[in-house]
Design a protein around this motif. Structure first.
Motif, PDB file in Angstrom:
ATOM      1  N   ASN A   1      -1.027  10.912   8.177  1.00 39.01           N
ATOM      2  CA  ASN A   1      -0.460  12.239   8.122  1.00 39.01           C
ATOM      3  C   ASN A   1       0.446  12.271   6.894  1.00 39.01           C
ATOM      4  N   ALA A   2       0.234  13.219   5.997  1.00 30.50           N
ATOM      5  CA  ALA A   2       0.935  13.211   4.710  1.00 30.50           C
ATOM      6  C   ALA A   2       2.446  13.328   4.877  1.00 30.50           C
ATOM      7  N   ASP A   3       2.905  14.171   5.795  1.00 26.10           N
ATOM      8  CA  ASP A   3       4.350  14.318   6.002  1.00 26.10           C
ATOM      9  C   ASP A   3       4.977  13.011   6.480  1.00 26.10           C
ATOM     10  N   TYR A   4       4.278  12.310   7.352  1.00 26.98           N
ATOM     11  CA  TYR A   4       4.766  11.008   7.817  1.00 26.98           C
ATOM     12  C   TYR A   4       4.838  10.025   6.650  1.00 26.98           C
ATOM     13  N   LEU A   5       3.787  10.016   5.829  1.00 25.13           N
ATOM     14  CA  LEU A   5       3.722   9.062   4.717  1.00 25.13           C
ATOM     15  C   LEU A   5       4.852   9.289   3.712  1.00 25.13           C
ATOM     16  N   LYS A   6       5.193  10.541   3.472  1.00 25.44           N
ATOM     17  CA  LYS A   6       6.250  10.849   2.500  1.00 25.44           C
ATOM     18  C   LYS A   6       7.582  10.218   2.892  1.00 25.44           C
ATOM     19  N   ASN A   7       7.824  10.055   4.179  1.00 29.79           N
ATOM     20  CA  ASN A   7       9.138   9.612   4.648  1.00 29.79           C
ATOM     21  C   ASN A   7       9.182   8.167   5.145  1.00 29.79           C
ATOM     22  N   CYS A   8       8.024   7.539   5.312  1.00 23.31           N
ATOM     23  CA  CYS A   8       8.036   6.187   5.866  1.00 23.31           C
ATOM     24  C   CYS A   8       8.225   5.147   4.761  1.00 23.31           C
ATOM     25  N   GLU A   9       8.766   3.997   5.146  1.00 23.71           N
ATOM     26  CA  GLU A   9       8.962   2.890   4.213  1.00 23.71           C
ATOM     27  C   GLU A   9       7.946   1.773   4.449  1.00 23.71           C
TER      28      GLU A   9
ATOM     29  N   ILE B   1       0.820  -1.208   0.000  1.00 24.51           N
ATOM     30  CA  ILE B   1       0.000   0.000   0.000  1.00 24.51           C
ATOM     31  C   ILE B   1       0.858   1.266   0.000  1.00 24.51           C
ATOM     32  N   ILE B   2       1.933   1.272   0.785  1.00 24.76           N
ATOM     33  CA  ILE B   2       2.776   2.470   0.878  1.00 24.76           C
ATOM     34  C   ILE B   2       3.364   2.843  -0.473  1.00 24.76           C
ATOM     35  N   SER B   3       3.934   1.866  -1.157  1.00 20.72           N
ATOM     36  CA  SER B   3       4.548   2.160  -2.460  1.00 20.72           C
ATOM     37  C   SER B   3       3.498   2.544  -3.503  1.00 20.72           C
ATOM     38  N   LEU B   4       2.278   2.051  -3.338  1.00 24.11           N
ATOM     39  CA  LEU B   4       1.207   2.402  -4.274  1.00 24.11           C
ATOM     40  C   LEU B   4       0.788   3.864  -4.139  1.00 24.11           C
ATOM     41  N   ILE B   5       0.640   4.328  -2.917  1.00 21.57           N
ATOM     42  CA  ILE B   5       0.021   5.629  -2.712  1.00 21.57           C
ATOM     43  C   ILE B   5       1.014   6.779  -2.589  1.00 21.57           C
ATOM     44  N   LYS B   6       2.260   6.488  -2.256  1.00 17.67           N
ATOM     45  CA  LYS B   6       3.245   7.558  -2.078  1.00 17.67           C
ATOM     46  C   LYS B   6       3.358   8.494  -3.282  1.00 17.67           C
ATOM     47  N   PRO B   7       3.396   7.971  -4.523  1.00 16.17           N
ATOM     48  CA  PRO B   7       3.565   8.870  -5.671  1.00 16.17           C
ATOM     49  C   PRO B   7       2.451   9.902  -5.830  1.00 16.17           C
ATOM     50  N   PHE B   8       1.308   9.686  -5.186  1.00 17.16           N
ATOM     51  CA  PHE B   8       0.188  10.608  -5.338  1.00 17.16           C
ATOM     52  C   PHE B   8       0.231  11.767  -4.342  1.00 17.16           C
ATOM     53  N   VAL B   9       1.057  11.649  -3.310  1.00 20.98           N
ATOM     54  CA  VAL B   9       1.047  12.643  -2.239  1.00 20.98           C
ATOM     55  C   VAL B   9       1.717  13.933  -2.698  1.00 20.98           C
ATOM     56  N   GLY B  10       1.002  15.043  -2.540  1.00 14.81           N
ATOM     57  CA  GLY B  10       1.534  16.347  -2.917  1.00 14.81           C
ATOM     58  C   GLY B  10       1.594  17.277  -1.720  1.00 14.81           C
ATOM     59  N   LYS B  11       0.832  18.362  -1.791  1.00 14.79           N
ATOM     60  CA  LYS B  11       0.855  19.360  -0.723  1.00 14.79           C
ATOM     61  C   LYS B  11      -0.236  19.130   0.325  1.00 14.79           C
TER      62      LYS B  11
ATOM     63  N   ASN C   1      -0.155   9.646  13.411  1.00 16.73           N
ATOM     64  CA  ASN C   1       0.511   9.534  12.109  1.00 16.73           C
ATOM     65  C   ASN C   1      -0.224   8.578  11.181  1.00 16.73           C
ATOM     66  N   VAL C   2      -0.735   7.491  11.763  1.00 19.56           N
ATOM     67  CA  VAL C   2      -1.439   6.473  10.969  1.00 19.56           C
ATOM     68  C   VAL C   2      -2.628   5.972  11.770  1.00 19.56           C
ATOM     69  N   LEU C   3      -3.749   5.845  11.100  1.00 22.38           N
ATOM     70  CA  LEU C   3      -4.937   5.240  11.703  1.00 22.38           C
ATOM     71  C   LEU C   3      -5.396   4.099  10.809  1.00 22.38           C
ATOM     72  N   LYS C   4      -5.449   2.897  11.372  1.00 23.18           N
ATOM     73  CA  LYS C   4      -5.931   1.747  10.607  1.00 23.18           C
ATOM     74  C   LYS C   4      -7.427   1.601  10.823  1.00 23.18           C
TER      75      LYS C   4
END
Length: 247
Positions: A111-119, A58-68, A100-103
């Protein structure tokens, strides 16, 4: 919380192997594809879609879409009962807990900033929200159940706006149909596609109306109307077929 451009709303186009369809997320429910029902819950946000399977990262799928954006809400295309009100409730909870994350039962909030940097997804917070909004359509039996729920919602909405529907169980109304106040619908009527029914129109039993405009005070009797426009005060039927016409 208001749903606005601070939220990136991603619909995962999930290919459920239990549904014998190449693209089960495109299955039609009351005039909309299943994934489009989910996207309605994110109306006002930045909406994106991407295909996924049960094995997708999921992380690798959605990361490219994150902007501002400030937040990222991830929903699955097989949860068409998800509503905008439910999304707002979840976002209020997420913002209030500074997480940062809610399942979710079926999905995530980041949180978008968290998502940009997490693996990978770490330190998950879980929250079970009440209701049927996250029920997954994983069979055609469940699809029928969900369709019945959505149809009831549509019919109740029109009744609350001054439409008289004689028999809820013998009336079919697609999601994009517009009904004005004072419309009367008798049993065994099907209203499909982008149809507009004007004030005080009376639909007697056994009509099919698709992608058409009926101006006010029209009466339709046991007829089929498609891609047509019926002028004010006209009477159509019984047993007429009107296709691609202005009457």
């Amino acid at each position: 919380m208001e749903i606005n451009k601070e939220i990136l709303f991603i619909v995962l186009l999930y290919k459920n192997e239990n549904l014998a369809e190449r693209a089960p997320y495109d299955l039609e429910i009351l005039g909309k594809k299943m994934w489009q029902w989910v996207a309605l819950a994110g109306e006002g946000a930045v909406i994106k879609t991407t295909p996924c399977t049960k094995d997708s990262d999921i992380i690798s799928l959605i990361k490219p879409f994150v902007g501002k954006e400030k937040y990222v809400f991830v929903a699955y295309s097989d949860t068409p009962l998800l509503t905008k009100a439910h999304v707002m409730e979840i976002m209020d909870y997420f913002e209030g807990h500074d997480a940062n994350v809610l399942k979710l039962q079926r999905g995530f909030v980041f949180n978008a900033d968290y998502l940009k940097n997490c693996e990978s997804i770490m330190a998950l917070e879980n929250k079970l929200f009440s209701g049927e909004e996250f029920e997954s359509v994983d069979s055609f039996e469940k699809l029928n159940e969900v369709t019945a729920v959505l149809q009831k919602m549509i019919i109740d909405y029109h009744i609350s706006n001054g439409v008289q529907i004689i028999d809820k169980n013998a009336t079919y109304i697609d999601a994009d149909v517009i009904l004005e106040k004072g419309v009367k619908i008798e049993p065994n009527n099907s209203l499909k596609g982008n149809t507009y029914i004007g004030e005080n129109v009376k639909l007697e039993p056994n009509n099919i109306i698709k992608d058409s405009i009926l101006s006010k005070n029209v009466i339709v009797r046991s007829s089929y109307i498609s891609n047509s426009r019926i002028s004010e005060n006209m009477i159509v039927g019984p047993f007429e077929t009107v296709i691609d016409k202005n009457v």
